[in-house]
Write an enzyme that holds these catalytic residues in place. Structure first.
Site, PDB file in Angstrom:
ATOM      1  N   HIS A 158       3.563  -8.628 -16.610  1.00  0.00           N
ATOM      2  CA  HIS A 158       2.336  -9.310 -17.026  1.00  0.00           C
ATOM      3  C   HIS A 158       2.595 -10.303 -18.149  1.00  0.00           C
ATOM      4  CE1 HIS A 158       1.825  -7.129 -20.867  1.00  0.00           C
ATOM      5  NE2 HIS A 158       2.277  -6.060 -20.231  1.00  0.00           N
ATOM      6  N   CYS A 172       6.042  -2.198 -20.392  1.00  0.00           N
ATOM      7  CA  CYS A 172       5.894  -3.196 -19.335  1.00  0.00           C
ATOM      8  C   CYS A 172       6.923  -4.308 -19.501  1.00  0.00           C
ATOM      9  CB  CYS A 172       4.493  -3.805 -19.378  1.00  0.00           C
ATOM     10  SG  CYS A 172       3.190  -2.676 -18.865  1.00  0.00           S
TER      11      CYS A 172
END
Length: 196
Positions: A158, A172
């Site tokens: 992301h 992440c």
């Protein structure tokens, strides 16, 4: 008695590349410098940092003598998977991500992964995107720009700043927002994301 004096001259120092030249070289190599503007913008700085990461240089975002020399003889990236089609590879040690198409690295992005504090770990392995959110997602650990989820435990590729020069995410794979704008369409459900 005659004395002889020997004069040694150092070779001339190479002229440092201009910002426009750096942007062109990095863009041609596939780094995220997207336009030749002659101005050092955020994406150019990230492209320089990604280049420095790949070439084992200090991650400053500044084109010093060592970086300028490396720009003249850059290291190539060899993908882990040379399979047909397109996939994303994330190199944890270098903190970069790259798009591989038919076994060739096309784009190289500055990335930031988990800092390995507590459970803030980016898992290694061969993953596949199972769903995407095509807008901002607001969560308890921060805001995620266009996340593409690769695990059922909340690990995604992301955007959402900052993308640091060293590991610093909650686990992440974080890229800059303009990089996610390029990568998001490639990460449709089922797309491979290899993290090594």
């Amino acid at each position: 008695m005659t004395s002889t004096t020997t004069t040694t001259t150092a070779p001339p120092k190479s002229t440092p590349p201009t910002v426009s030249e750096v942007q062109k070289i990095l863009g041609d190599l596939g780094y995220q410098a997207r336009a030749v503007t002659g101005q050092v913008d955020d994406e150019t700085k990230h492209a320089i940092v990604a280049f420095q990461k790949v070439n084992g240089l200090p991650r400053t975002g500044v084109v010093d003598d060592a970086t300028a020399a490396a720009l003249r003889a850059p290291k190539a990236i060899t993908p882990q998977h040379a399979t047909p089609g397109t996939h994303l590879e994330v190199d944890i040690a270098r903190q970069v991500a790259y798009v591989v198409t038919d076994g060739k690295v096309g784009k190289i992005y500055d990335a930031c992964t988990g800092d390995n504090v507590g459970d803030r770990v980016t898992p290694l392995g061969d993953f596949h995107v199972y769903y995407q959110i095509n807008f901002w997602e607001y969560g308890p650990l921060g805001n995620l720009y266009h996340p593409s989820y690769i695990t059922t435990t909340g690990i995604a590729v992301h955007g959402g700043e900052p993308v640091l020069a060293q590991p610093g995410s909650n686990g992440c794979v974080r890229l800059t927002d303009p990089s996610i704008d390029e990568v998001f369409p490639l990460l449709r459900p089922g797309a491979e994301v290899l993290i090594h």
